[in-house]
Design an enzyme around this catalytic site. Structure first.
Site, PDB file in Angstrom:
ATOM      1  N   GLU A 236       0.727  -1.241   0.014  1.00 30.65           N
ATOM      2  CA  GLU A 236       0.205   0.030   0.009  1.00 30.65           C
ATOM      3  C   GLU A 236       0.801   1.360   0.114  1.00 30.65           C
ATOM      4  O   GLU A 236       0.524   2.362   0.752  1.00 30.65           O
ATOM      5  CB  GLU A 236      -1.083   0.070   1.235  1.00 30.65           C
ATOM      6  CG  GLU A 236      -2.070  -1.213   1.304  1.00 30.65           C
ATOM      7  CD  GLU A 236      -2.897  -1.028   2.370  1.00 30.65           C
ATOM      8  OE1 GLU A 236      -4.093  -1.583   2.126  1.00 30.65           O
ATOM      9  OE2 GLU A 236      -2.768  -0.366   3.464  1.00 30.65           O
TER      10      GLU A 236
ATOM     11  N   GLU B  15      -7.095  -7.687  -1.059  1.00 30.98           N
ATOM     12  CA  GLU B  15      -7.663  -7.255   0.482  1.00 30.98           C
ATOM     13  C   GLU B  15      -9.130  -7.087  -0.028  1.00 30.98           C
ATOM     14  O   GLU B  15      -9.510  -5.750  -0.309  1.00 30.98           O
ATOM     15  CB  GLU B  15      -7.096  -6.254   1.338  1.00 30.98           C
ATOM     16  CG  GLU B  15      -5.577  -6.469   1.757  1.00 30.98           C
ATOM     17  CD  GLU B  15      -5.123  -5.566   2.802  1.00 30.98           C
ATOM     18  OE1 GLU B  15      -5.882  -4.981   3.332  1.00 30.98           O
ATOM     19  OE2 GLU B  15      -3.979  -5.865   3.095  1.00 30.98           O
TER      20      GLU B  15
END
Length: 715
Positions: free
Chosen positions: A178, A247
């Site tokens: 991320e 995710e």
């Protein structure tokens, strides 16, 4: 053996490896020469015990999963620089081998930054004090440390034969995590760091594809992937890469002081089906089993000890129904359609104002369709392929043969089975008061206030700040009785104030703002007065930039008002520091150390006090918990195992109604408003003996011991 025979065997072996190679194209990953639609679920090995792992993995397999996804937790594996730990809950090799035994694959997210609501984002605290370091950028010291760890993990997996080309289960590996949203604030070194990280990872020759999540500029051959509540609008940065969702948030985490978020399974299933119908081929539930932030691994700060995440398998390892069952049925429907799904891209037909059909066909005649209704309140009857189908609002029906609807995301047929907490006994307590006004030989004195982490290195949550104030006989407050006011400014996360050994109160921050101010009147006498401030951490931040600049503790100013001179700034005078608590050093929380102090009768609501009791394990095999809802704030141990921080911090939020339809966010469906964010604390069965178990509580604020109860959890 002849030279020709040897050559033939080498050719066969080479062909086997080539056939087993994991590759990819724009449609999907390819394993053993076959394109695959892969369903994955996150299970983090340190958030459960090794004794729980086989059952969790089997339940994941029974739920239709192909892959188990996990981060690798650097600070758990290298708590001291150069000293590695791969045992007990951190036995990564054992965990991966158990996944292989179950016949599943592994996505190994090495990072080594993990976020994950994990203490310091998975970074070891010693890394902050490497000279010249700057985290997650084009910085030599950071890159050297990161490369050493990544290469160590890859080498370990290779030596154990755990990559798919070796016959192992690992089909994917991840570097970084991320980072994309951080690039704009990390400056000129960000892009070169991303390129370096990708090149470094590929150079390890792991033999499987590497991924970077939320990284739109991930360089070839690294695959950029999506994280979020929905990812159907995600497009990889190359037409040669598959659409992967690393995710799919099955719920959300809980913070102390926050509500418990819940995600309706109808919406989660809708999100997954949306992704698949748009051409997605890999989806991972984050989390499939959330588990527990044992020890002091919770990050945030202020992340709760429970990491349940409203996952299909709950914190205790029990099936959350109907979520697990409804998703299992979805996976079966997707697998029935797999041959058509992997054959190519869908064609899209408008079958209504809010309704569409996504149709997949293979060259051999296989056909699968997804019929979607995006209206948030109105059901629809649609015509497709010569038939009519009823679509509830905000739903998708799966037709594996383009004719029969075998599944609808909003039609839940799985049985509901709510979990119950059952009382299993109380406790008889003894108490030991922590010394709040004494220092030992490890104390040290410095001019001014010093940042907490630089002294504790996170070896303890606690740091004493102690200084002395001289009060002249002429001070007016000595006659008037209007005591002076002490004000303490802290970077977080909690402080308790004592003057001359007397407790005067506490203050604490919260998840949305860890900084705090304590302000209160304190009783002082003529002469020397001792001010003792106990500063405590509630997890280190797990997300953000420039980790090397983060700080906690009493940074000041610390002032005393109401004196003849007005306000006196105490910040720059001499302060004495004591790392940790006396009880910690004596090990009173352990089975052996518990006898090192003299315990008295159960103390009332006293701050900074240790309490112990003994208990027998509840009969049967149901998971066990401690009900600590009557306590204040502290830490809890069972047989020397730190089950985590506890805090009966009341949750504030909006716990109104919850409809599955419409776009979900973590603020949409909340529970526990007005109650403690977390009340029950998981005690793994493997940590218990049949009898004579020791429970120790370190209570910081002063709680009610009479309400502490042993519980079992059933469905």
């Amino acid at each position: 053996m002849s030279g020709g025979a040897v050559a033939f065997l080498l050719l066969v072996a080479a062909a086997a490896v080539a056939n087993a190679a994991v590759t990819y194209d724009h449609r999907s990953l390819t394993i053993n020469g076959q394109r695959r639609i892969l369903i994955s679920g996150s299970i983090h090995y340190p958030r459960s015990t090794p004794e729980m792992w086989p059952d969790l993995i089997q339940k994941a397999k029974d739920g239709g999963l192909d892959v188990i996804q996990t981060y690798v937790f650097w600070n758990g594996h290298e708590p001291v620089q150069g000293q590695y730990y791969f045992s007990d809950r951190y036995d990564l090799v054992r965990f991966v081998k158990l996944v292989k035994q179950a016949g599943l694959y592994v996505n190994l997210r090495i990072g080594p930054y993990v976020c994950a609501e994990w203490n310091y984002g998975g970074f070891p605290v010693w890394l902050k004090y490497v000279p010249g370091i700057s985290f997650r950028t084009d910085n030599g010291p950071f890159k050297a440390a990161m490369q050493t760890f990544v290469e160590k993990i890859v080498s370990m997996m290779k030596s154990e034969g755990l990559f798919e080309w070796q016959g192992g289960p690992i089909i994917l590996a991840q570097v970084e995590n991320e980072y994309g949203p951080m690039e704009s604030v990390m400056g000129s070194g960000a892009k070169s760091y991303v390129d370096w990280a990708a090149k470094m990872a590929v150079a390890t020759n792991a033999g499987v594809p590497w991924i970077m999540c939320k990284q739109d500029d991930a360089p070839d051959p690294v695959i950029n992937t999506c994280n979020g509540f929905y990812c159907d609008d995600f497009t990889p940065n190359s037409k040669n890469k598959p659409s992967m969702w690393t995710e799919a948030w099955s719920g959300w985490f809980t913070a102390f002081g926050g509500t418990v978020p819940q995600r309706p399974v109808e919406d989660l299933a809708f999100a997954v089906a949306r992704f698949i119908q748009k051409g997605g081929s890999f989806i991972n539930y984050y989390m499939y089993h959330g588990g527990t932030n044992f020890d002091r691994t919770a990050g945030g700060p202020f992340i709760a000890t429970s990491y349940d995440y409203d996952a299909p398998i709950d914190e205790y390892g029990l099936l959350r129904q109907p979520k697990w069952g409804h998703l299992t049925n979805l996976h079966k429907a997707i697998k029935q359609a797999e041959t058509a799904l992997v054959a190519g891209d869908p064609t899209v037909q408008n079958i209504g104002n809010y309704e569409k059909a996504y149709v997949f066909r293979s060259s051999s005649g296989d056909c699968a369709a997804f019929l979607s209704n995006f209206h948030t309140s109105a059901a629809a009857r649609v015509a497709f392929n010569g038939r009519r189908y009823d679509l509830p609002a905000w739903s998708i029906s799966v037709l594996p043969d383009c004719r029969t609807a075998v599944y609808n995301t909003a039609t839940v047929t799985a049985a509901s089975s709510p979990a119950k907490m059952n009382p299993a006994g109380g406790f008889t307590w003894q108490s030991y008061g922590e010394a709040t006004n004494s220092l030992d030989e490890t104390a040290f004195t410095k001019d001014g206030l010093v940042e907490q982490l630089s002294m504790t290195w996170d070896k303890s949550d606690y740091l004493w700040y102690t200084t002395y104030v001289n009060i002249d006989s002429g001070e007016q407050f000595l006659k008037s009785g209007q005591w002076p006011q002490l004000t303490v400014y802290s970077a977080g996360h909690s402080v308790q104030v004592f003057v001359n050994g007397q407790y005067f109160g506490n203050a604490y921050g919260g998840y949305d703002g860890p900084k705090l101010t304590y302000s209160g009147y304190v009783k002082m006498w003529q002469g020397s007065n001792k001010i003792s401030i106990l500063s405590s951490a509630v997890g280190l931040p797990n997300v953000g930039t420039h980790y090397e600049t983060w700080n906690i503790g009493v940074l000041g100013p610390v002032t005393l008002s109401g004196l003849n001179e007005g306000k006196r700034d105490l910040s720059k005078q001499k302060w004495t520091y004591q790392i940790g608590l006396k009880g910690e050093k004596l090990g009173v929380h352990s089975v052996s150390g518990s006898s090192s102090v003299e315990w008295g009768g159960a103390a009332g609501k006293q701050p900074v006090t240790w309490h112990r009791a003994y208990f027998n394990a509840p009969a049967g095999g149901a998971p066990v918990a401690l009900d600590l809802g009557s306590m204040g704030k502290g830490q809890a141990w069972v047989n020397g195992h730190l089950i985590g921080r506890y805090w009966s911090y009341k949750a504030s939020g909006n716990c109104g109604g919850c409809s599955y339809a419409g776009t979900y966010s973590e603020k949409k469906c909340q529970a526990n408003c007005g109650d403690a964010s977390q009340r029950w604390y998981h005690v793994p069965r493997s940590w218990l003996n049949p009898s004579g178990n020791l429970v120790v509580l370190l209570e910081e604020f002063g709680g009610d011991l009479s309400g502490v109860t042993l519980m079992t959890r059933t469905t």
